[in-house]
Design a protein around this motif. Structure first.
Motif, PDB file in Angstrom:
ATOM      1  N   GLN A  41       3.413 -11.806   3.958  1.00 21.44           N
ATOM      2  CA  GLN A  41       2.725 -12.288   2.765  1.00 21.44           C
ATOM      3  C   GLN A  41       2.595 -13.797   2.811  1.00 21.44           C
ATOM      4  O   GLN A  41       3.572 -14.506   3.023  1.00 21.44           O
ATOM      5  CB  GLN A  41       3.478 -11.862   1.507  1.00 21.44           C
ATOM      6  N   TYR A  96       8.411  -9.194   5.699  1.00 20.09           N
ATOM      7  CA  TYR A  96       9.229  -8.126   5.139  1.00 20.09           C
ATOM      8  C   TYR A  96       9.334  -6.972   6.134  1.00 20.09           C
ATOM      9  O   TYR A  96       8.336  -6.593   6.756  1.00 20.09           O
ATOM     10  CB  TYR A  96       8.609  -7.556   3.870  1.00 20.09           C
ATOM     11  N   TRP A 107      12.510  -1.866   1.003  1.00 21.08           N
ATOM     12  CA  TRP A 107      12.053  -3.159   1.505  1.00 21.08           C
ATOM     13  C   TRP A 107      13.242  -4.114   1.648  1.00 21.08           C
ATOM     14  O   TRP A 107      14.174  -4.091   0.850  1.00 21.08           O
ATOM     15  CB  TRP A 107      11.062  -3.793   0.526  1.00 21.08           C
TER      16      TRP A 107
ATOM     17  N   TYR B  36       2.098  -0.948  -6.208  1.00 24.87           N
ATOM     18  CA  TYR B  36       3.328  -1.719  -6.117  1.00 24.87           C
ATOM     19  C   TYR B  36       3.376  -2.758  -7.232  1.00 24.87           C
ATOM     20  O   TYR B  36       2.336  -3.272  -7.661  1.00 24.87           O
ATOM     21  CB  TYR B  36       3.412  -2.456  -4.775  1.00 24.87           C
ATOM     22  N   GLN B  37       4.598  -3.071  -7.630  1.00 22.23           N
ATOM     23  CA  GLN B  37       4.870  -4.172  -8.556  1.00 22.23           C
ATOM     24  C   GLN B  37       5.653  -5.235  -7.795  1.00 22.23           C
ATOM     25  O   GLN B  37       6.584  -4.910  -7.065  1.00 22.23           O
ATOM     26  CB  GLN B  37       5.714  -3.676  -9.730  1.00 22.23           C
ATOM     27  N   GLN B  38       5.282  -6.496  -7.959  1.00 23.34           N
ATOM     28  CA  GLN B  38       6.035  -7.573  -7.313  1.00 23.34           C
ATOM     29  C   GLN B  38       6.337  -8.676  -8.323  1.00 23.34           C
ATOM     30  O   GLN B  38       5.433  -9.148  -9.021  1.00 23.34           O
ATOM     31  CB  GLN B  38       5.274  -8.154  -6.125  1.00 23.34           C
ATOM     32  N   LYS B  39       7.598  -9.089  -8.363  1.00 23.89           N
ATOM     33  CA  LYS B  39       8.012 -10.217  -9.186  1.00 23.89           C
ATOM     34  C   LYS B  39       8.260 -11.412  -8.284  1.00 23.89           C
ATOM     35  O   LYS B  39       8.543 -11.245  -7.090  1.00 23.89           O
ATOM     36  CB  LYS B  39       9.250  -9.835  -9.993  1.00 23.89           C
ATOM     37  N   LYS B  42      10.535 -11.823  -4.951  1.00 25.56           N
ATOM     38  CA  LYS B  42      11.075 -10.500  -4.628  1.00 25.56           C
ATOM     39  C   LYS B  42      10.097  -9.704  -3.778  1.00 25.56           C
ATOM     40  O   LYS B  42       8.906  -9.997  -3.740  1.00 25.56           O
ATOM     41  CB  LYS B  42      11.370  -9.712  -5.913  1.00 25.56           C
ATOM     42  N   ALA B  43      10.608  -8.682  -3.108  1.00 22.48           N
ATOM     43  CA  ALA B  43       9.752  -7.779  -2.357  1.00 22.48           C
ATOM     44  C   ALA B  43       8.995  -6.863  -3.309  1.00 22.48           C
ATOM     45  O   ALA B  43       9.436  -6.612  -4.437  1.00 22.48           O
ATOM     46  CB  ALA B  43      10.590  -6.944  -1.395  1.00 22.48           C
ATOM     47  N   PRO B  44       7.864  -6.351  -2.871  1.00 19.85           N
ATOM     48  CA  PRO B  44       7.155  -5.350  -3.683  1.00 19.85           C
ATOM     49  C   PRO B  44       8.017  -4.117  -3.905  1.00 19.85           C
ATOM     50  O   PRO B  44       8.845  -3.756  -3.071  1.00 19.85           O
ATOM     51  CB  PRO B  44       5.923  -5.030  -2.835  1.00 19.85           C
ATOM     52  N   LYS B  45       7.767  -3.474  -5.052  1.00 18.47           N
ATOM     53  CA  LYS B  45       8.489  -2.254  -5.421  1.00 18.47           C
ATOM     54  C   LYS B  45       7.471  -1.146  -5.647  1.00 18.47           C
ATOM     55  O   LYS B  45       6.506  -1.328  -6.395  1.00 18.47           O
ATOM     56  CB  LYS B  45       9.287  -2.488  -6.701  1.00 18.47           C
TER      57      LYS B  45
END
Lengths: 117, 106
Positions: A41, A96, A107, B36-39, B42-45
């Protein structure tokens, strides 16, 4: 509960090879259903899938990176690895590792790799 | 390559609102679509897989629908922890992500 963690150099020189390892803990890595992937990313490109290896050993790569990428799996060490050759500044990103199958998606926290001399 | 286009790119909403995010594929991907959700930091969830299947542990206020080329992610009643960036991802042919939708507090 499965966990994965990236490791490797945070700084790579242009034209050299970027090498990262992902270590799996908390469960078995040996399942014919699992895939093991690398994603990166950057602000410029957003989320970019690099490629994946399946437990069978078959690999699939992003066509735009295919000529420079290799991914390997070592089940005895519970690790999978990424090699990206001939890097440029455009390869600077958070990298990642990711593994999973239907219903499981794990992840790592990500590792920043900067390409600079 | 299959191009994934999300709309809107950003969205302001309030706690309790119902929110819908759209993802369009450049050609059919049947139901090979994940959300996916990403904050920040942080890694995507993974929230939704196979277009409409809720990932284990994800609150039921999240839902997904669609097939072919058009998909939606709906959050039925926004909670404070839902303010984040959301991405769609196709795995029908190679893997590509949408550009993201940033969901902000109004």
């Amino acid at each position: 509960q499965l966990h994965v963690q990236e490791s490797g150099p945070g700084l790579v020189k242009p034209s050299e090879t970027l090498s990262l390892t992902c270590t799996v803990s908390g469960g078995s890595i040996s399942s014919v259903s699992f895939y093991y992937a690398w994603i990166r990313q950057s602000p410029e490109k957003g989320l970019e899938w690099i490629g994946a290896i399946h437990y069978s050993g078959s690999t699939h790569f992003n066509p735009s990176l295919q000529s420079r990428v290799s991914i390997s799996l070592d089940t005895s060490k519970k690790q999978f690895s990424l090699r990206l050759s001939s890097v440029t500044a455009a390869d600077t990103a958070v990298y990642y590792c990711n593994m999973g199958r239907v219903g499981i998606d794990v992840w790592g926290p990500g590792t920043t790799v900067t390409v600079s001399s | 390559d299959i191009r994934m286009t999300q709309s809107p790119s950003s969205l302001s909403a309030s706690v309790g609102d119902r929110v819908t995010i759209t993802c369009r594929a450049s050609r059919t991907i049947t139901n090979y679509l994940n959300w996916y959700q990403q904050k920040p930091g942080k890694a995507p969830k993974l929230l939704i897989y196979g277009a409409s299947n809720l990932q284990s542990g994800v609150p039921s206020r999240f839902s997904g629908s669609g097939s072919g080329t058009d998909f939606t992610l709906t959050i039925s009643s926004l909670q404070p922890e839902d303010f984040a960036t959301y991405y769609c991802q196709q795995s029908y042919s190679s893997v590509t992500f949408g550009q993201g939708t940033r969901l902000e507090i109004e």
